[in-house]
Scaffold this active site. Structure first.
Site, short mmCIF file in Angstrom:
data_model
loop_
_atom_site.label_atom_id
_atom_site.label_comp_id
_atom_site.label_asym_id
_atom_site.label_seq_id
_atom_site.Cartn_x
_atom_site.Cartn_y
_atom_site.Cartn_z
N ARG A 1 42.53 46.11 37.51
CA ARG A 1 43.21 45.25 38.58
C ARG A 1 44.36 44.23 37.86
O ARG A 1 44.41 44.16 36.90
CB ARG A 1 42.01 44.03 38.78
CG ARG A 1 42.23 43.18 39.76
CD ARG A 1 41.13 42.07 40.07
NE ARG A 1 41.33 41.46 41.19
CZ ARG A 1 40.38 40.55 41.64
NH1 ARG A 1 39.42 40.19 41.06
NH2 ARG A 1 40.69 39.68 42.85
N HIS B 1 31.57 47.41 29.76
CA HIS B 1 32.78 46.75 29.78
C HIS B 1 33.57 47.18 28.40
O HIS B 1 34.90 46.58 28.25
CB HIS B 1 32.49 45.30 29.61
CG HIS B 1 32.28 44.43 30.87
ND1 HIS B 1 33.04 44.75 31.94
CD2 HIS B 1 31.34 43.73 31.36
CE1 HIS B 1 32.69 44.07 33.09
NE2 HIS B 1 31.45 43.41 32.78
N ARG C 1 33.24 36.19 45.17
CA ARG C 1 33.85 34.99 45.53
C ARG C 1 34.94 35.57 46.48
O ARG C 1 34.52 35.81 47.66
CB ARG C 1 34.74 34.48 44.27
CG ARG C 1 35.24 33.04 44.38
CD ARG C 1 35.97 32.75 42.80
NE ARG C 1 37.27 33.41 42.52
CZ ARG C 1 38.56 33.33 43.27
NH1 ARG C 1 38.64 32.07 43.70
NH2 ARG C 1 39.48 34.05 42.86
N GLY D 1 36.76 44.25 39.15
CA GLY D 1 36.10 44.89 40.35
C GLY D 1 34.88 45.63 40.15
O GLY D 1 34.44 46.58 40.86
N THR D 2 34.22 45.37 39.08
CA THR D 2 32.86 46.13 38.53
C THR D 2 31.89 45.85 39.56
O THR D 2 31.30 46.93 39.84
CB THR D 2 32.25 45.08 37.07
OG1 THR D 2 33.47 44.99 36.37
CG2 THR D 2 31.45 46.08 36.49
N THR D 3 31.45 44.80 40.39
CA THR D 3 30.46 44.60 41.11
C THR D 3 30.82 45.54 42.45
O THR D 3 29.88 46.28 42.79
CB THR D 3 30.48 43.00 41.65
OG1 THR D 3 30.51 42.36 40.54
CG2 THR D 3 29.20 43.09 42.42
N LYS E 1 35.96 41.08 35.62
CA LYS E 1 36.47 40.67 36.91
C LYS E 1 37.42 41.45 37.32
O LYS E 1 38.38 41.01 38.24
CB LYS E 1 37.22 39.21 36.57
CG LYS E 1 36.31 38.40 35.41
CD LYS E 1 34.84 38.31 35.97
CE LYS E 1 34.42 37.76 37.41
NZ LYS E 1 33.02 37.93 37.69
N SER F 1 40.10 35.23 38.39
CA SER F 1 38.84 35.44 38.81
C SER F 1 37.98 35.20 37.51
O SER F 1 36.63 34.57 37.57
CB SER F 1 38.60 36.90 39.05
OG SER F 1 37.45 37.32 39.58
#
Ligand code: A3P
Length: 321
Positions: free
Chosen positions: A163, A141, A287, A69-71, A67, A171
């Site tokens: 982050r 991860h 999101r 900012g991986t994507t 959560k 998140s």
């Protein structure tokens, strides 16, 4: 996410009964293994990853705590490599929808090694890896200390994104509620301040990559989600140069548009269906994507407490959030 499946081969290598155990989301068993909280199936993947993975010097390994900012990082890197291989003269008003991200979710474009290569029930990791074109873009991860020596010793590059822990927790909570069902935010907060999140403690994860980055800045790039939001062009330029694919200003604009949250969340390919063999719905990766959403969830006491814990852990490291 079925943490009960320990598997007999793992029981031979790791004695779960000897590890500290905690209950996650009120129902799943997490174990503290070599300093980080893991599901048993992930430990098994780590062992396979460590003993079988052979890094190539041109591999690009993306790394992140969940959560953070991986994507986005996956999407940016896919776009950078694609932009350079195709030459990119489309402007986004022309509505180019032929790129890889328009056809595949970022998590299908860049595999998370412990889940999609050495994950449970995957019998052919070598075939998966040999099917990837060079330079191979992979993600993990896992904490730095879990990575195979092959990655640490090779000349491959690592890009770590981090982050603010408060936004990360919010998140994470939203994501887990969608995946595992309702759970009070206060409980998720209490667990997170004790470090009990899979792959956690979060700040220990950050510090491992940070200190390795300080020792080997040519090998490990350290990015912050907040800096990407604040100066996307500057950060993408830095990233593209780091992986030896410097972009001009037009290309940077293209990469930023193609990897943008607004674009990705509206693409058909990301609206329905699941990603990876854990069957995670694709749309839950997208999101709000803002900095400071934590203010809508944290009490003043929670803020003070987590800030203090974070400050104490980061003291002297040179990192701030
Ligand atoms: P929020 O839940 O705060 O909105 P990860 O990719 O590591 O799972 O992190 C998910 C977070 O990144 C979510 O944050 C999500 O909205 C945000 N995100 C996903 N894709 C993004 C993109 N293309 N640009 C910016 N943020 C993105």
């Amino acid at each position: 996410m079925d943490s009960s499946s320990t598997g007999s081969s793992m029981n031979q290598e790791i004695d779960l009964d000897k590890l500290p155990k905690a209950l996650f989301w009120g129902k799943l068993s997490l174990y503290n293994w070599k300093g980080f909280w893991c599901f048993p199936m992930v430990m098994k993947s780590v062992l396979a990853f460590q003993s079988h993975f052979e890094a190539r010097s041109d591999d690009i390994i993306l790394a992140s705590f969940p959560k953070t900012g991986t994507t986005w990082l996956k999407a940016i890197c896919v776009s950078i490599l694609e932009c350079q291989s195709k030459g990119d003269d489309h402007d986004h008003d022309g509505g180019d929808q032929t790129d890889e991200l328009s056809k595949k979710n970022p998590h299908a474009c860049v595999l998370t090694v412990e889940n999609n290569v050495y994950g449970e029930n995957i019998s052919n990791p070598d075939d998966i890896l040999s099917g990837l074109s060079s330079p191979r873009l992979l993600h993990t991860h896992l904490s730095y200390s879990y990575l195979p020596d092959s990655i640490k010793k090779s000349n491959c590059k690592i890009i770590y994104i981090t982050r603010n822990p408060k936004d990360t927790l919010v998140s994470f909570w939203h994501f887990m509620v969608k995946l595992l069902g309702p759970y009070p935010f206060e409980k998720a907060y209490d667990e997170s301040v004790k470090g009990i999140m899979h792959y956690g403690p979060h700040i220990d994860h950050v510090l491992e990559y940070w200190f390795e980055h300080l020792k080997m800045s040519e090998k490990i790039l350290f990015l912050k989600y907040e800096e990407l939001k604040k100066d996307p062009k500057g950060q993408v330029k830095k990233l593209s140069s780091f992986i030896g694919r410097p972009l001009n200003d037009v290309e940077v604009e293209q990469v930023l548009w193609k990897s943008s949250l607004d674009r990705l969340k509206d693409l058909e390919v990301n609206k329905t269906g699941v990603v990876s063999h854990y069957k995670i719905p694709k749309n839950i990766y997208f999101r709000l994507g803002v900095v400071g959403d934590w203010k809508n969830y944290f009490t003043e006491e929670m803020e003070r407490n987590l800030d203090e814990i974070t400050r104490a852990k980061l003291e002297g490291s040179g990192i701030t959030f």
